[in-house]
Scaffold this active site. Structure first.
Site, short mmCIF file in Angstrom:
data_model
loop_
_atom_site.label_atom_id
_atom_site.label_comp_id
_atom_site.label_asym_id
_atom_site.label_seq_id
_atom_site.Cartn_x
_atom_site.Cartn_y
_atom_site.Cartn_z
N ILE A 73 24.96 11.53 -92.57
CA ILE A 73 23.73 11.39 -93.35
C ILE A 73 22.85 10.27 -92.78
CG2 ILE A 73 22.84 10.84 -95.66
CD1 ILE A 73 25.42 12.15 -96.80
N GLY A 74 23.47 9.19 -92.31
CA GLY A 74 22.69 8.07 -91.75
C GLY A 74 21.93 8.50 -90.50
N ARG A 78 29.27 0.65 -86.44
CA ARG A 78 30.15 -0.06 -85.50
C ARG A 78 30.10 0.56 -84.10
NH1 ARG A 78 35.28 0.79 -89.15
NH2 ARG A 78 34.15 2.76 -89.12
N ARG A 79 29.92 1.89 -84.01
CA ARG A 79 30.01 2.54 -82.69
C ARG A 79 28.69 2.44 -81.93
NH1 ARG A 79 32.55 8.02 -84.93
NH2 ARG A 79 31.28 7.33 -86.70
N ASP A 129 30.26 -4.65 -88.15
CA ASP A 129 31.19 -4.17 -89.17
C ASP A 129 30.70 -4.66 -90.53
OD1 ASP A 129 33.20 -3.50 -90.84
OD2 ASP A 129 34.79 -4.56 -89.76
N LEU A 130 30.14 -3.75 -91.30
CA LEU A 130 29.57 -4.14 -92.60
C LEU A 130 30.63 -4.29 -93.69
CD1 LEU A 130 26.30 -2.00 -92.65
CD2 LEU A 130 26.51 -4.46 -92.25
N TYR A 136 36.97 5.12 -104.51
CA TYR A 136 35.71 5.61 -103.94
C TYR A 136 34.72 5.98 -105.05
CZ TYR A 136 32.30 8.56 -101.63
OH TYR A 136 31.12 9.10 -101.19
N1 LIG Z 1 29.83 13.58 -96.75
C1 LIG Z 1 29.89 13.71 -98.06
O1 LIG Z 1 30.44 14.70 -98.57
C2 LIG Z 1 29.27 12.67 -98.94
C3 LIG Z 1 29.04 13.00 -100.28
C4 LIG Z 1 28.46 12.08 -101.11
C5 LIG Z 1 28.12 10.84 -100.62
N2 LIG Z 1 28.35 10.51 -99.32
C6 LIG Z 1 27.98 9.17 -98.86
O2 LIG Z 1 27.14 9.29 -97.75
C7 LIG Z 1 27.20 8.09 -96.98
C8 LIG Z 1 27.26 8.47 -95.51
O3 LIG Z 1 28.46 9.16 -95.29
P1 LIG Z 1 28.56 10.42 -94.32
O4 LIG Z 1 28.92 11.58 -95.15
O5 LIG Z 1 27.39 10.50 -93.43
O6 LIG Z 1 29.88 10.02 -93.52
P2 LIG Z 1 30.13 9.75 -91.96
O7 LIG Z 1 29.67 10.89 -91.16
O8 LIG Z 1 31.57 9.36 -91.87
O9 LIG Z 1 29.23 8.47 -91.65
C9 LIG Z 1 29.56 7.20 -92.14
C10 LIG Z 1 28.71 6.16 -91.43
O10 LIG Z 1 29.08 4.86 -91.92
C11 LIG Z 1 29.40 4.03 -90.80
N3 LIG Z 1 30.44 3.06 -91.15
C12 LIG Z 1 31.70 3.32 -91.57
N4 LIG Z 1 32.36 2.16 -91.71
C13 LIG Z 1 31.51 1.17 -91.35
C14 LIG Z 1 31.63 -0.24 -91.26
N5 LIG Z 1 32.77 -0.86 -91.57
N6 LIG Z 1 30.57 -0.95 -90.83
C15 LIG Z 1 29.42 -0.34 -90.49
N7 LIG Z 1 29.24 1.00 -90.56
C16 LIG Z 1 30.28 1.74 -90.98
C17 LIG Z 1 29.91 5.01 -89.76
O11 LIG Z 1 29.72 4.47 -88.44
P3 LIG Z 1 30.84 3.76 -87.54
O12 LIG Z 1 32.12 4.49 -87.77
O13 LIG Z 1 30.28 3.90 -86.17
O14 LIG Z 1 30.87 2.35 -88.01
C18 LIG Z 1 28.96 6.17 -89.93
O15 LIG Z 1 27.76 5.93 -89.28
C19 LIG Z 1 28.38 7.30 -97.51
O16 LIG Z 1 27.92 6.24 -98.30
C20 LIG Z 1 29.12 8.31 -98.37
O17 LIG Z 1 29.79 7.68 -99.43
C21 LIG Z 1 28.92 11.41 -98.47
#
Ligand SMILES: NC(=O)c1ccc[n+]([C@@H]2O[C@H](COP(=O)([O-])OP(=O)(O)OC[C@H]3O[C@@H](n4cnc5c(N)ncnc54)[C@H](OP(=O)(O)O)[C@@H]3O)[C@@H](O)[C@H]2O)c1
Length: 403
Positions: free
Chosen positions: A160-161, A180-181, A206-207, A296
């Site tokens: 999503i980001g 982080r990546r 690392d947030l 979560y």
């Molecule tokens: N996917 C779903 O079904 C879903 C549903 C509802 C809400 N959300 C929310 O949507 C948001 C984005 O998630 P996503 O679905 O896009 O998942 P994702 O594809 O796993 O992306 C997560 C992002 O967060 C970063 N991240 C993880 N740990 C981190 C750390 N310690 N420091 C800095 N950055 C970090 C990851 O980058 P790095 O690993 O490179 O650090 C990645 O860019 C989250 O807040 C999640 O709770 C997701």
């Protein structure tokens, strides 16, 4: 010129751009020809599926012309009266496509054509019916709405980001991408700079560590930040008493403390600017307790409520706040959380919903199914049933060894 066209076409989804181009064609090419060149004797018009000939057809071509001209203008300017007007007109076309083949073709061919043609336009009617918020708000490119500046997007290396980063670059905002990546961030930054001509910097941090949160705040010091997207987040699937406390604390740091710290640091600057936005990626998971995803869900309830409360506090300041509450979205999330894979919306769809809703409401659930499931559960069921139903759902998404 090309930039101007790109910016203005970026204001609406592709299917709507296609409708707008069709209205332009009808208003400037087909209708004038129909009205002024076609002989009266051969003129034909169809309304609600009924065919009109001769002078009646000529007369009825005038409202057709006016409707397509209004449609082209309304889509271009995103005028508020386009809802429900455009949908009602599409409904008339759906009826026409259904009735016309039944009246004038007949037989099995007429029946099939009525079902297919009428059905397709019924779908378009429904799509246009769902555009209320889209036409009610200011859809100017966000760079214009918020006076340029930089959008800070956390969690931009995936899912999503990354979709937020792409959409905001399309809206003409400069970006600071955080995760982080670093390689992934660099790759995305290069592509966006090339494609949209915006300036993109990256911060590999690392947030989940307070030092990382502070380093990001420091990195924004010399930037004119106009938007903060608190999106980085992780899930952690499984039974609570079997979970690693360190990983649980890291989850709370990332999902709750990081958005809190970043918003606290940047909000005064946004207020001083007099325009800007903060988006929180919350979740439908934060709408109710989730057994097997307990921490979560609780962390997302924090994001949902923090963001909605700030929306209330910031009314009239020029700073928009939105909590985006996605349901299941196809990203790396499930893999990281350790869930059994299950599919949902795309990240681009979720972000489109968010940007359409920004400035118009405190929060938005992305996707009708997620909306229905969440609202039916939280509004209709007693709390105990709600938790037990949620547990059944989560059991299907949690591998045996984590239950
Ligand atoms: N996917 C779903 O079904 C879903 C549903 C509802 C809400 N959300 C929310 O949507 C948001 C984005 O998630 P996503 O679905 O896009 O998942 P994702 O594809 O796993 O992306 C997560 C992002 O967060 C970063 N991240 C993880 N740990 C981190 C750390 N310690 N420091 C800095 N950055 C970090 C990851 O980058 P790095 O690993 O490179 O650090 C990645 O860019 C989250 O807040 C999640 O709770 C997701």
């Amino acid at each position: 010129m090309l930039d101007w066209i790109q910016l203005h076409f970026a204001r609406r989804p592709m299917w709507m751009n296609a409708l707008m181009l069709f209205c332009l064609y009808m208003a400037f090419i087909y209708s004038p020809f129909d009205l002024f060149v076609k002989p009266v004797a051969v003129d034909e018009e169809v309304w609600f599926g009924v065919r009109f000939h001769g002078s009646a057809a000529k007369l009825l071509a005038v409202p057709h012309w006016a409707i397509y001209a209004a449609g082209a203008y309304g889509f271009w300017q995103l005028r508020s009266w386009m809802w429900p007007w455009a949908s009602i007109y599409a409904g008339q076309v759906a009826i026409a496509f259904f009735v016309w083949p039944l009246l004038y073709v007949g037989g099995f061919g007429g029946f099939v054509s009525a079902i297919v043609g009428g059905g397709l336009f019924a779908l378009l009617t429904r799509r246009l019916w769902n555009t209320r918020e889209f036409f009610q708000g200011d859809q100017a490119p966000l760079a214009e709405r918020y006076g340029g500046g930089t959008a800070v997007v956390t969690g931009a290396s995936a899912g999503i980001g990354a979709a937020f980063a792409r959409a905001l670059a399309e809206h003409g905002l400069d970006l600071l991408l955080v995760a982080r990546r670093k390689e992934r961030l660099d790759e995305l930054a290069g592509a966006l700079e090339k494609q949209h001509g915006v300036s993109v910097s990256v911060a590999a941090l690392d947030l989940a560590a307070p030092a990382g949160q502070q380093a990001l705040i420091d990195a924004t010091e010399d930037l004119d930040v106009s938007m903060l997207v608190n999106n980085a987040g992780v899930g952690y699937s499984g039974r609570f008493d079997g979970q690693d406390p360190e990983r649980l604390f890291a989850l709370v740091q990332l999902n709750c403390a990081a958005p809190l710290a970043l918003t606290a640091a940047l909000l005064p600057r946004l207020r001083e600017r007099g325009r800007g936005a903060v988006i929180f990626t919350g979740s439908v998971a934060g709408k109710q307790p989730l057994p097997l995803h307990a921490a979560y869900a609780a962390s997302k309830a924090f994001d949902n409520l923090l963001g909605e409360a700030l929306w209330g506090e910031l009314q009239g300041t020029g700073v928009d706040v939105l909590v985006l509450e996605p349901g299941t979205t196809d990203t790396e999330f499930q893999d990281v959380a350790g869930e059994i894979p299950h599919s949902g919306q795309t990240a681009d769809e979720v972000v489109e919903t968010a940007l359409r809703s920004l400035g118009h409401r405190p929060s938005v659930v992305s996707g009708w199914f997620a909306w229905l499931r969440t609202n039916a559960g939280t509004r209709l069921l007693p709390r105990s049933w709600l938790v037990l139903v949620a547990k059944r759902v989560m059991e299907r998404q949690t591998p045996d060894h984590l239950r």
